[in-house]
Motif scaffolding. Structure first.
Motif, PDB file in Angstrom:
ATOM      1  N   LEU A   1       0.854  -1.019   0.196  1.00 19.04           N
ATOM      2  CA  LEU A   1      -0.141  -0.134   0.148  1.00 19.04           C
ATOM      3  C   LEU A   1       0.949   1.245   0.067  1.00 19.04           C
ATOM      4  CD1 LEU A   1      -2.550  -0.864   2.761  1.00 19.04           C
ATOM      5  CD2 LEU A   1      -2.989  -1.244   0.370  1.00 19.04           C
ATOM      6  N   GLU A   2       0.469   2.002  -0.698  1.00 20.46           N
ATOM      7  CA  GLU A   2       1.161   3.389  -0.706  1.00 20.46           C
ATOM      8  C   GLU A   2       0.382   4.451   0.184  1.00 20.46           C
ATOM      9  OE1 GLU A   2       3.843   4.142  -2.391  1.00 20.46           O
ATOM     10  OE2 GLU A   2       4.110   2.439  -3.627  1.00 20.46           O
ATOM     11  N   GLN A   3       0.983   5.545   0.538  1.00 19.56           N
ATOM     12  CA  GLN A   3       0.100   6.380   1.383  1.00 19.56           C
ATOM     13  C   GLN A   3      -1.189   6.854   1.180  1.00 19.56           C
ATOM     14  OE1 GLN A   3       1.024   6.768   4.679  1.00 19.56           O
ATOM     15  NE2 GLN A   3      -0.972   7.808   4.851  1.00 19.56           N
ATOM     16  N   PHE A   4      -1.212   7.244  -0.198  1.00 26.63           N
ATOM     17  CA  PHE A   4      -2.532   7.451  -0.931  1.00 26.63           C
ATOM     18  C   PHE A   4      -3.496   6.513  -0.889  1.00 26.63           C
ATOM     19  CE2 PHE A   4      -0.393   6.082  -4.680  1.00 26.63           C
ATOM     20  CZ  PHE A   4      -1.384   5.227  -5.377  1.00 26.63           C
ATOM     21  N   ASP A   5      -2.925   5.144  -0.919  1.00 19.02           N
ATOM     22  CA  ASP A   5      -4.017   4.000  -0.777  1.00 19.02           C
ATOM     23  C   ASP A   5      -4.439   4.130   0.611  1.00 19.02           C
ATOM     24  OD1 ASP A   5      -3.536   2.921  -3.441  1.00 19.02           O
ATOM     25  OD2 ASP A   5      -1.528   2.123  -2.877  1.00 19.02           O
ATOM     26  N   VAL A   6      -3.711   4.306   1.570  1.00 22.38           N
ATOM     27  CA  VAL A   6      -4.000   4.118   3.093  1.00 22.38           C
ATOM     28  C   VAL A   6      -5.130   5.449   3.364  1.00 22.38           C
ATOM     29  CG1 VAL A   6      -3.394   4.390   5.330  1.00 22.38           C
ATOM     30  CG2 VAL A   6      -1.943   3.166   3.547  1.00 22.38           C
ATOM     31  N   ASP A   7      -4.671   6.430   2.739  1.00 22.96           N
ATOM     32  CA  ASP A   7      -5.631   7.553   2.868  1.00 22.96           C
ATOM     33  C   ASP A   7      -7.485   7.382   2.342  1.00 22.96           C
ATOM     34  OD1 ASP A   7      -3.708   8.984   4.261  1.00 22.96           O
ATOM     35  OD2 ASP A   7      -3.047  10.189   2.295  1.00 22.96           O
ATOM     36  N   GLU A   8      -7.067   6.673   0.827  1.00 25.88           N
ATOM     37  CA  GLU A   8      -8.329   6.428   0.322  1.00 25.88           C
ATOM     38  C   GLU A   8      -9.157   5.353   1.190  1.00 25.88           C
ATOM     39  OE1 GLU A   8     -10.023   4.996  -4.071  1.00 25.88           O
ATOM     40  OE2 GLU A   8      -7.773   5.273  -3.546  1.00 25.88           O
ATOM     41  N   ILE A   9      -8.392   4.568   1.897  1.00 24.38           N
ATOM     42  CA  ILE A   9      -9.021   3.309   2.412  1.00 24.38           C
ATOM     43  C   ILE A   9      -9.530   3.745   3.684  1.00 24.38           C
ATOM     44  CG2 ILE A   9      -8.409   1.099   3.672  1.00 24.38           C
ATOM     45  CD1 ILE A   9      -6.325   0.534   1.709  1.00 24.38           C
ATOM     46  N   THR A  10      -9.095   4.513   4.405  1.00 22.90           N
ATOM     47  CA  THR A  10      -9.178   5.097   5.824  1.00 22.90           C
ATOM     48  C   THR A  10     -10.640   6.042   5.506  1.00 22.90           C
ATOM     49  OG1 THR A  10      -7.591   6.943   5.800  1.00 22.90           O
ATOM     50  CG2 THR A  10      -7.333   4.771   6.698  1.00 22.90           C
ATOM     51  N   TYR A  11     -10.565   6.754   4.400  1.00 17.51           N
ATOM     52  CA  TYR A  11     -11.704   7.776   4.041  1.00 17.51           C
ATOM     53  C   TYR A  11     -12.887   7.092   3.709  1.00 17.51           C
ATOM     54  CZ  TYR A  11     -14.499  11.367   1.564  1.00 17.51           C
ATOM     55  OH  TYR A  11     -15.636  12.110   1.313  1.00 17.51           O
ATOM     56  N   GLU A  12     -12.757   5.748   2.949  1.00 17.03           N
ATOM     57  CA  GLU A  12     -14.023   5.081   2.641  1.00 17.03           C
ATOM     58  C   GLU A  12     -14.483   4.240   3.801  1.00 17.03           C
ATOM     59  OE1 GLU A  12     -16.712   3.690  -0.073  1.00 17.03           O
ATOM     60  OE2 GLU A  12     -15.036   5.091  -0.419  1.00 17.03           O
ATOM     61  N   ASP A  13     -13.320   4.000   4.637  1.00 21.95           N
ATOM     62  CA  ASP A  13     -14.011   3.180   5.886  1.00 21.95           C
ATOM     63  C   ASP A  13     -14.923   4.419   6.806  1.00 21.95           C
ATOM     64  OD1 ASP A  13     -14.040   0.939   7.567  1.00 21.95           O
ATOM     65  OD2 ASP A  13     -13.004   2.272   9.098  1.00 21.95           O
ATOM     66  N   GLU A  14     -14.272   5.467   6.975  1.00 19.00           N
ATOM     67  CA  GLU A  14     -15.341   6.407   7.495  1.00 19.00           C
ATOM     68  C   GLU A  14     -16.759   6.787   7.000  1.00 19.00           C
ATOM     69  OE1 GLU A  14     -14.497   9.141  10.308  1.00 19.00           O
ATOM     70  OE2 GLU A  14     -13.823   7.352  10.668  1.00 19.00           O
ATOM     71  N   ILE A  15     -16.658   6.563   5.804  1.00 18.71           N
ATOM     72  CA  ILE A  15     -18.244   6.692   5.001  1.00 18.71           C
ATOM     73  C   ILE A  15     -18.894   5.482   5.483  1.00 18.71           C
ATOM     74  CG2 ILE A  15     -19.167   6.352   3.009  1.00 18.71           C
ATOM     75  CD1 ILE A  15     -16.818   8.004   1.568  1.00 18.71           C
TER      76      ILE A  15
END
Length: 269
Positions: A45-59
């Protein structure tokens, strides 16, 4: 480089998973997020992947929180949005969750408004004006308000308003017809019915009182008025003040004069 070294199911919530990167706990995700991003052990995972995943999880968390909120009863979009914002979710996360709820049919302000209309009509016997205020408080837009309230037919308004009027009549048998009609008007206006509906109801109601009922009512109300003014007035002033007050309450002049004659006789004895 960040590599998923371990994925563990949470003990207290089996639908959520803890993600470890390079043998260190990094974040937790919902099962739906896990599947959507294909998170498996060994994935880089790249950092932008982690950011996208955590954002999606918040949703996903906001969505699930909203579903729980909606499980108790129907809610408006405004109510759900406020609930999520109060719970600490960000504005963009909340909006994404709301769109998902609408798309899946869990959130529909028009359906909610129709259900609210039916509930207020049947349980509280409210009229359009009062129900409109309820819709405004729930954050329903003007177009939806108008569309839903237009379905509250004139005939149905008259039927419910008449039920309220009949209840007021039964509760005020010891009042003059004028007083009863004032009670009816107060009730209907307070319940949110228009002047035209109120006047139609008042025009349909015929209130009659027998002589013995008039005498019983005036003995009760007249005595109270007489005693009220007797502390400040005497003689003809007292008589005229009481007469005026009784006339304003709807008592016939002949009934008033008889009562006052009896009071004078009583006072002179």
């Amino acid at each position: 480089m960040q590599v998923i070294s371990k994925i563990g199911r949470q003990k207290n919530n089996p639908e959520r998973y803890n993600i470890y990167l390079n043998d260190t706990y990094a974040f937790a995700v919902d099962e739906s997020t896990l599947i959507k991003f294909g998170l498996t052990k060994g994935k880089v995972l790249e950092q932008f992947d982690v950011d996208e995943i955590t954002y999606e999880d918040e949703i996903a968390k906001a969505f699930n929180r909203a579903l729980n909120f909606l499980s108790y009863q129907m809610r408006s979009e405004f109510e759900v949005k406020k609930k999520l914002l109060d719970a600490g979710f960000g504005e963009s996360v909340v909006l994404e969750a709301l769109r998902k709820l609408e798309k899946l049919g869990f959130l529909n302000d028009e359906s909610y408004s129709k259900a609210l209309l039916e509930t207020k009509k049947k349980t509280a016997k409210k009229g359009p004006r009062a129900i409109k205020q309820d819709l405004i408080k729930k954050g329903i837009d003007k177009e939806t308000q108008t569309k839903v309230l237009d379905s509250f037919s004139h005939k149905e308004q008259l039927t419910i308003a008449m039920e309220l009027a009949e209840k007021a009549i039964r509760a005020n048998q010891n009042k003059t017809p004028m007083q009863v009609k004032q009670k009816i008007q107060d009730v209907l206006m307070r319940k949110g019915y228009s002047f035209s509906i109120t006047n139609e109801i008042l025009d349909q109601i015929k209130l009659e009182r027998e002589d013995d009922q008039w005498y019983e009512m005036i003995e009760n109300q007249g005595e109270k008025l007489w005693n009220k003014y007797a502390s400040k007035l005497t003689g003809n002033d007292l008589k005229m003040k009481t007469k005026q007050a009784l006339y304003q309450k709807g008592f016939p002049i002949e009934i008033i004069d008889r009562f006052l004659d009896e009071k004078e006789t009583e006072e002179n004895d």
